[in-house]
Scaffold this motif. Structure first.
Motif, PDB file in Angstrom:
ATOM      1  N   TYR A  73       1.631   5.746   5.971  1.00  0.00           N
ATOM      2  CA  TYR A  73       2.310   6.412   4.865  1.00  0.00           C
ATOM      3  C   TYR A  73       3.822   6.502   5.019  1.00  0.00           C
ATOM      4  O   TYR A  73       4.543   6.543   4.021  1.00  0.00           O
ATOM      5  CB  TYR A  73       1.759   7.829   4.683  1.00  0.00           C
ATOM      6  N   ASN A  74       4.326   6.549   6.263  1.00  0.00           N
ATOM      7  CA  ASN A  74       5.730   6.921   6.460  1.00  0.00           C
ATOM      8  C   ASN A  74       6.605   5.890   7.154  1.00  0.00           C
ATOM      9  O   ASN A  74       7.833   5.988   7.085  1.00  0.00           O
ATOM     10  CB  ASN A  74       5.801   8.242   7.243  1.00  0.00           C
ATOM     11  N   ASP A  75       5.998   4.934   7.838  1.00  0.00           N
ATOM     12  CA  ASP A  75       6.808   3.936   8.522  1.00  0.00           C
ATOM     13  C   ASP A  75       7.393   2.956   7.494  1.00  0.00           C
ATOM     14  O   ASP A  75       6.679   2.452   6.619  1.00  0.00           O
ATOM     15  CB  ASP A  75       5.964   3.165   9.538  1.00  0.00           C
ATOM     16  N   GLU A  76       8.688   2.671   7.596  1.00  0.00           N
ATOM     17  CA  GLU A  76       9.342   1.828   6.596  1.00  0.00           C
ATOM     18  C   GLU A  76       8.756   0.426   6.550  1.00  0.00           C
ATOM     19  O   GLU A  76       8.611  -0.165   5.480  1.00  0.00           O
ATOM     20  CB  GLU A  76      10.846   1.778   6.861  1.00  0.00           C
ATOM     21  N   GLU A  80      10.493   6.170  -2.736  1.00  0.00           N
ATOM     22  CA  GLU A  80      11.935   5.906  -2.673  1.00  0.00           C
ATOM     23  C   GLU A  80      12.221   4.566  -2.005  1.00  0.00           C
ATOM     24  O   GLU A  80      13.104   3.813  -2.437  1.00  0.00           O
ATOM     25  CB  GLU A  80      12.631   7.035  -1.921  1.00  0.00           C
ATOM     26  N   LYS A  81      11.461   4.238  -0.963  1.00  0.00           N
ATOM     27  CA  LYS A  81      11.679   2.980  -0.248  1.00  0.00           C
ATOM     28  C   LYS A  81      11.340   1.784  -1.130  1.00  0.00           C
ATOM     29  O   LYS A  81      12.091   0.793  -1.162  1.00  0.00           O
ATOM     30  CB  LYS A  81      10.831   2.939   1.028  1.00  0.00           C
ATOM     31  N   THR A  87       3.621   9.326  -1.051  1.00  0.00           N
ATOM     32  CA  THR A  87       4.702  10.071  -0.412  1.00  0.00           C
ATOM     33  C   THR A  87       6.033   9.792  -1.096  1.00  0.00           C
ATOM     34  O   THR A  87       6.274   8.687  -1.604  1.00  0.00           O
ATOM     35  CB  THR A  87       4.831   9.694   1.074  1.00  0.00           C
ATOM     36  N   VAL A  88       6.889  10.799  -1.117  1.00  0.00           N
ATOM     37  CA  VAL A  88       8.226  10.630  -1.688  1.00  0.00           C
ATOM     38  C   VAL A  88       8.968   9.525  -0.955  1.00  0.00           C
ATOM     39  O   VAL A  88       9.624   8.673  -1.572  1.00  0.00           O
ATOM     40  CB  VAL A  88       9.017  11.954  -1.604  1.00  0.00           C
ATOM     41  N   ARG A  89       8.842   9.521   0.368  1.00  0.00           N
ATOM     42  CA  ARG A  89       9.526   8.499   1.177  1.00  0.00           C
ATOM     43  C   ARG A  89       9.067   7.107   0.786  1.00  0.00           C
ATOM     44  O   ARG A  89       9.873   6.169   0.680  1.00  0.00           O
ATOM     45  CB  ARG A  89       9.255   8.758   2.657  1.00  0.00           C
ATOM     46  N   GLY A  90       7.761   6.948   0.591  1.00  0.00           N
ATOM     47  CA  GLY A  90       7.224   5.651   0.210  1.00  0.00           C
ATOM     48  C   GLY A  90       7.727   5.188  -1.140  1.00  0.00           C
ATOM     49  O   GLY A  90       8.113   4.026  -1.317  1.00  0.00           O
ATOM     50  N   GLU A 112      14.008   1.293  -3.670  1.00  0.00           N
ATOM     51  CA  GLU A 112      15.183   0.720  -3.001  1.00  0.00           C
ATOM     52  C   GLU A 112      15.020  -0.771  -2.776  1.00  0.00           C
ATOM     53  O   GLU A 112      15.971  -1.548  -2.923  1.00  0.00           O
ATOM     54  CB  GLU A 112      15.386   1.430  -1.660  1.00  0.00           C
ATOM     55  N   ILE A 120       5.393   0.683   4.806  1.00  0.00           N
ATOM     56  CA  ILE A 120       5.599   0.906   3.374  1.00  0.00           C
ATOM     57  C   ILE A 120       5.929  -0.403   2.675  1.00  0.00           C
ATOM     58  O   ILE A 120       5.389  -0.715   1.603  1.00  0.00           O
ATOM     59  CB  ILE A 120       6.725   1.936   3.151  1.00  0.00           C
TER      60      ILE A 120
END
Length: 288
Positions: free
Chosen positions: A190-193, A213-214, A208-211, A217, A196
Motif C-alpha cells: 500500500y505505501n511503498d512508492e 497522490e503518487k 491510501t492517500v499516498r497511493g 504524480e 504503488i
C-alpha cells in the motif's frame, strides 16, 4: 486493494457554456431547477445523463437521505416506507417530465451503457451520476474535458448515502504463523512508492492517500478520479449492506423505474408494486 465510490462526472466545457460554477455542490432541488432552465434554453441539452443503473443509484440515494436508513437492512427489512418511496419516484418523474434527463425511448437503447449513448458522445448531457471506476469509459477522447464532483445530497439529509466500496479485500488469517510478515507485505503493497507504481490502478484506485497522490504524480490515474475518491470518502454515508445490492431486488426496482420513465405507472402505483414484490422476495431471501 482499491476503492470505488458514487460521484458526479461532469463536462467542464458544458459547465462553462451554461455558466455553471465549477465549485457547484449539487442537491436534488438544484438539479431539478437548473435542469429545467437548461432544457428550456436548449431543448437538445439535458443536465443529467443517466441509464438504468445510474437512475437506480439516484433513487436509492434520494430515498435513503430522507429515511436515514440502509435501502434494505441486514435483517431483511425495507429501510423506507411507502411515502418516502413515492417521493423518490415522484422526483424521477419530474426529471423526465421537465427534460432534465432525456426521454426513456432514447435512454433505454443504452440502458446499461450510457457512456455510448449519443446523448453523451454528442455532448448533449452535462453531468452523469456514476461510479468513479467508469470515468475512463466516459472520457471518449481528448475533447472530453471531464471532472468529478460530490454526488447530490439533500439539504435536510439524515445520511449522505454516498457509497464507497472496496474493489477487493485482503485479510490476514488469525491462524497464520506469519502475521507480522503478512502485515509488512501489506504495508509495502500500500505505501511503498515502487509497489504503488508497479500496481498502478490494476486493482482500482489506491485506497491510501499516498497511493493516489503518487499515481497522479506519475500520470497513471486521472486527477479527477483521485479527487472523486477523496470527495466520496469525505462525505461517506451509511454502509450499504449486502442485501441492498441483491440483483433480484435491483431488477424489481429497475422495472418500476422504467415504467415511470415511459409514463406507464404513477409514483404511487410504482411504490405499491415494488413494496409488494420486495416483501415477497425478502421473505424468500430470508429462508435461503
Amino acid at each position: 486493494t482499491g476503492l470505488n465510490g458514487s460521484t458526479m462526472i461532469y463536462n467542464k466545457d458544458l459547465y462553462d457554456e451554461f455558466n455553471i460554477p465549477h465549485d457547484t455542490v449539487w442537491d436534488w432541488d438544484m438539479l431539478l431547477e437548473v435542469g429545467k432552465e437548461i432544457h428550456q434554453k436548449d431543448p437538445e441539452k439535458h443536465l443529467i445523463g443517466v441509464d438504468l443503473p445510474s437512475t437506480l443509484l439516484m433513487l436509492k440515494a434520494y430515498v435513503n437521505q430522507i429515511s436515514g436508513n440502509q435501502w434494505v437492512t441486514d435483517d431483511y427489512e425495507m429501510g423506507f416506507d411507502r411515502d418516502t418511496l413515492v417521493k423518490g419516484f415522484t422526483y424521477l418523474k419530474e426529471l423526465v417530465d421537465n427534460g432534465v434527463v432525456e426521454r426513456y425511448e432514447q435512454m433505454m437503447l443504452f440502458s446499461e451503457k450510457y457512456q455510448d449513448s449519443p446523448s453523451w458522445t454528442n455532448k448533449q448531457a452535462i453531468v452523469s451520476p456514476q461510479w468513479i471506476s467508469v470515468m475512463s469509459a466516459y472520457k471518449k477522447d481528448d475533447t472530453f474535458n471531464l471532472d468529478t464532483t460530490r454526488f447530490p445530497v439533500a439539504k435536510d439529509h439524515k445520511t449522505t448515502s454516498i457509497v464507497v466500496r472496496p474493489s477487493q479485500v485482503l485479510s490476514i488469517s488469525n491462524n497464520s504463523k506469519n502475521k507480522e510478515a503478512a502485515a509488512e507485505f501489506l504495508n509495502w503493497w500500500y505505501n511503498d512508492e515502487e509497489a504503488i507504481e508497479i500496481l498502478g490502478d490494476v486493482r482500482s484506485v489506491p485506497p491510501t492517500v499516498r497511493g493516489r497522490e503518487k499515481l497522479v504524480e506519475l500520470d497513471l490515474i486521472d486527477p479527477a478520479v483521485a479527487k472523486g475518491v477523496d470527495v466520496a470518502l469525505e462525505n461517506i454515508g451509511l454502509l450499504e449492506g449486502r442485501i441492498s445490492t441483491n440483483v433480484e431486488l435491483e431488477k424489481i426496482t429497475k422495472d418500476e423505474i422504467e415504467k415511470i420513465g415511459f409514463g406507464q405507472t404513477t409514483p404511487e402505483e410504482a411504490a405499491d408494486t415494488m413494496i409488494e414484490a420486495y416483501t415477497k422476495k425478502l421473505e424468500e431471501l430470508k429462508k435461503q
